[in-house]
Design a protein around this motif. Structure first.
Motif, mmCIF file in Angstrom:
data_model
loop_
_atom_site.group_PDB
_atom_site.id
_atom_site.type_symbol
_atom_site.label_atom_id
_atom_site.label_comp_id
_atom_site.label_asym_id
_atom_site.label_seq_id
_atom_site.Cartn_x
_atom_site.Cartn_y
_atom_site.Cartn_z
ATOM 1 N N TRP A 1 0.828 -1.206 0.000
ATOM 2 C CA TRP A 1 0.000 0.000 0.000
ATOM 3 C C TRP A 1 0.865 1.260 0.000
ATOM 4 C CZ3 TRP A 1 -4.480 0.717 -1.793
ATOM 5 C CH2 TRP A 1 -5.482 -0.236 -1.677
ATOM 6 N N ILE A 2 1.935 1.238 0.778
ATOM 7 C CA ILE A 2 2.826 2.396 0.809
ATOM 8 C C ILE A 2 3.379 2.669 -0.589
ATOM 9 C CG2 ILE A 2 5.076 3.230 1.641
ATOM 10 C CD1 ILE A 2 4.413 1.869 4.321
ATOM 11 N N ILE A 3 3.825 1.607 -1.253
ATOM 12 C CA ILE A 3 4.368 1.771 -2.606
ATOM 13 C C ILE A 3 3.285 2.266 -3.556
ATOM 14 C CG2 ILE A 3 5.328 0.519 -4.586
ATOM 15 C CD1 ILE A 3 6.755 -1.282 -2.476
ATOM 16 N N PHE A 4 2.095 1.693 -3.502
ATOM 17 C CA PHE A 4 0.993 2.128 -4.368
ATOM 18 C C PHE A 4 0.671 3.603 -4.151
ATOM 19 C CE2 PHE A 4 -2.060 -0.792 -6.719
ATOM 20 C CZ PHE A 4 -1.061 -1.645 -7.132
ATOM 21 N N ILE A 5 0.595 4.024 -2.905
ATOM 22 C CA ILE A 5 0.252 5.414 -2.600
ATOM 23 C C ILE A 5 1.345 6.362 -3.097
ATOM 24 C CG2 ILE A 5 -0.088 7.061 -0.699
ATOM 25 C CD1 ILE A 5 -1.552 4.692 0.757
ATOM 26 N N ILE A 6 2.606 5.980 -2.925
ATOM 27 C CA ILE A 6 3.709 6.805 -3.430
ATOM 28 C C ILE A 6 3.637 6.908 -4.951
ATOM 29 C CG2 ILE A 6 6.225 6.912 -3.739
ATOM 30 C CD1 ILE A 6 6.457 5.726 -0.883
ATOM 31 N N LEU A 7 3.381 5.798 -5.624
ATOM 32 C CA LEU A 7 3.274 5.811 -7.085
ATOM 33 C C LEU A 7 2.124 6.697 -7.551
ATOM 34 C CD1 LEU A 7 3.879 2.029 -7.887
ATOM 35 C CD2 LEU A 7 5.487 3.927 -8.184
ATOM 36 N N ILE A 8 0.985 6.558 -6.902
ATOM 37 C CA ILE A 8 -0.176 7.385 -7.252
ATOM 38 C C ILE A 8 0.159 8.859 -7.067
ATOM 39 C CG2 ILE A 8 -2.500 8.028 -6.476
ATOM 40 C CD1 ILE A 8 -2.922 4.971 -5.919
ATOM 41 N N ALA A 9 0.776 9.180 -5.939
ATOM 42 C CA ALA A 9 1.125 10.574 -5.659
ATOM 43 C C ALA A 9 2.111 11.112 -6.696
ATOM 44 C CB ALA A 9 1.712 10.702 -4.255
ATOM 45 N N LEU A 10 3.100 10.317 -7.069
ATOM 46 C CA LEU A 10 4.094 10.774 -8.044
ATOM 47 C C LEU A 10 3.455 11.073 -9.404
ATOM 48 C CD1 LEU A 10 7.123 8.443 -7.244
ATOM 49 C CD2 LEU A 10 6.993 10.920 -6.914
ATOM 50 N N VAL A 11 2.579 10.199 -9.848
ATOM 51 C CA VAL A 11 1.932 10.405 -11.151
ATOM 52 C C VAL A 11 1.041 11.647 -11.117
ATOM 53 C CG1 VAL A 11 0.299 9.443 -12.820
ATOM 54 C CG2 VAL A 11 2.084 7.985 -11.837
ATOM 55 N N ILE A 12 0.248 11.790 -10.064
ATOM 56 C CA ILE A 12 -0.635 12.961 -9.977
ATOM 57 C C ILE A 12 0.186 14.241 -9.840
ATOM 58 C CG2 ILE A 12 -2.386 14.100 -8.558
ATOM 59 C CD1 ILE A 12 -3.599 11.297 -8.089
ATOM 60 N N MET B 1 6.989 4.114 -15.355
ATOM 61 C CA MET B 1 7.718 3.536 -14.217
ATOM 62 C C MET B 1 6.746 3.060 -13.136
ATOM 63 S SD MET B 1 10.876 3.476 -14.977
ATOM 64 C CE MET B 1 10.441 3.266 -16.678
ATOM 65 N N ALA B 2 5.706 3.855 -12.871
ATOM 66 C CA ALA B 2 4.699 3.464 -11.880
ATOM 67 C C ALA B 2 3.982 2.200 -12.319
ATOM 68 C CB ALA B 2 3.697 4.599 -11.660
ATOM 69 N N LEU B 3 3.658 2.107 -13.593
ATOM 70 C CA LEU B 3 2.982 0.922 -14.119
ATOM 71 C C LEU B 3 3.872 -0.319 -13.995
ATOM 72 C CD1 LEU B 3 0.570 -0.373 -15.562
ATOM 73 C CD2 LEU B 3 1.656 0.267 -17.726
ATOM 74 N N ILE B 4 5.136 -0.181 -14.324
ATOM 75 C CA ILE B 4 6.060 -1.316 -14.220
ATOM 76 C C ILE B 4 6.156 -1.803 -12.778
ATOM 77 C CG2 ILE B 4 8.503 -1.990 -14.393
ATOM 78 C CD1 ILE B 4 8.612 -0.187 -16.938
ATOM 79 N N ILE B 5 6.325 -0.874 -11.847
ATOM 80 C CA ILE B 5 6.421 -1.256 -10.430
ATOM 81 C C ILE B 5 5.115 -1.888 -9.961
ATOM 82 C CG2 ILE B 5 6.696 -0.373 -8.073
ATOM 83 C CD1 ILE B 5 8.562 1.803 -9.362
ATOM 84 N N ALA B 6 3.987 -1.287 -10.352
ATOM 85 C CA ALA B 6 2.687 -1.835 -9.959
ATOM 86 C C ALA B 6 2.498 -3.236 -10.530
ATOM 87 C CB ALA B 6 1.565 -0.912 -10.422
ATOM 88 N N LEU B 7 2.936 -3.454 -11.757
ATOM 89 C CA LEU B 7 2.817 -4.788 -12.352
ATOM 90 C C LEU B 7 3.660 -5.810 -11.594
ATOM 91 C CD1 LEU B 7 2.739 -4.024 -16.186
ATOM 92 C CD2 LEU B 7 0.865 -4.885 -14.747
ATOM 93 N N PHE B 8 4.860 -5.419 -11.165
ATOM 94 C CA PHE B 8 5.679 -6.333 -10.351
ATOM 95 C C PHE B 8 4.930 -6.724 -9.078
ATOM 96 C CE2 PHE B 8 9.600 -4.793 -12.588
ATOM 97 C CZ PHE B 8 10.061 -6.033 -12.994
#
Length: 113
Positions: free
Chosen positions: A44-55, A96-103
Motif C-alpha cells: 500500500w505504501i508503494i501504491f500510494i507513493i506511485l499514485i502521488a508521483l503520477v498525480i 515507471m509506476a505501471l512497471i512497479i505496480a505490475l511487479f
C-alpha cells in the motif's frame, strides 16, 4: 489559514483539468484493485507513493503548460519543446509506476493477472 485555502483551491483547479482528473480516476481504479488483491502494508505504501508521483507530475505539467500559454498563445518551437518535455515527464513517471505496480500485482497473484 489563507495558505491552506489557496492550496485547496489549487487542488480544486487541478481536478477540473481533464488530464489531472483522468489521473485521479486511474488512482481510484488502482486503489480498488489494491483492495481486491488485499495488498499488505508495504505494498500500500508503494501504491500510494506511485499514485502521488503520477498525480504530482501531471499537476506540474499542467502548471508548466499554463505558464507557457501566458507567455505566448502563438506557435513557438521553444514553448512546444518545453511542453513536450513536461508531458514526457508525466509519461515517464506513469510508465515507471505501471512497471512497479505490475511487479507487485504479478507477485501478489502468483504470476496470474
Amino acid at each position: 489559514m489563507k495558505k491552506f485555502n489557496d492550496a485547496f483551491r489549487g487542488l480544486y483547479l487541478a481536478i477540473r483539468h481533464n488530464s489531472v482528473l483522468i489521473q485521479f480516476l486511474n488512482a481510484i481504479l488502482a486503489i480498488v484493485i489494491g483492495f481486491m488483491l488485499k495488498l499488505d502494508y508495504y505494498e500500500w505504501i508503494i501504491f500510494i507513493i506511485l499514485i502521488a508521483l503520477v498525480i504530482m507530475a501531471e499537476m506540474f505539467n499542467t502548471c508548466i503548460e499554463k505558464v507557457c500559454d501566458l507567455v505566448s498563445t502563438e506557435y513557438n518551437e521553444k514553448i512546444r519543446n518545453i511542453k513536450d518535455l513536461s508531458s514526457g515527464t508525466v509519461l515517464f513517471v506513469s510508465i515507471m509506476a505501471l512497471i512497479i505496480a505490475l511487479f507487485i500485482l504479478i507477485n501478489k497473484t502468483g504470476g496470474l493477472i
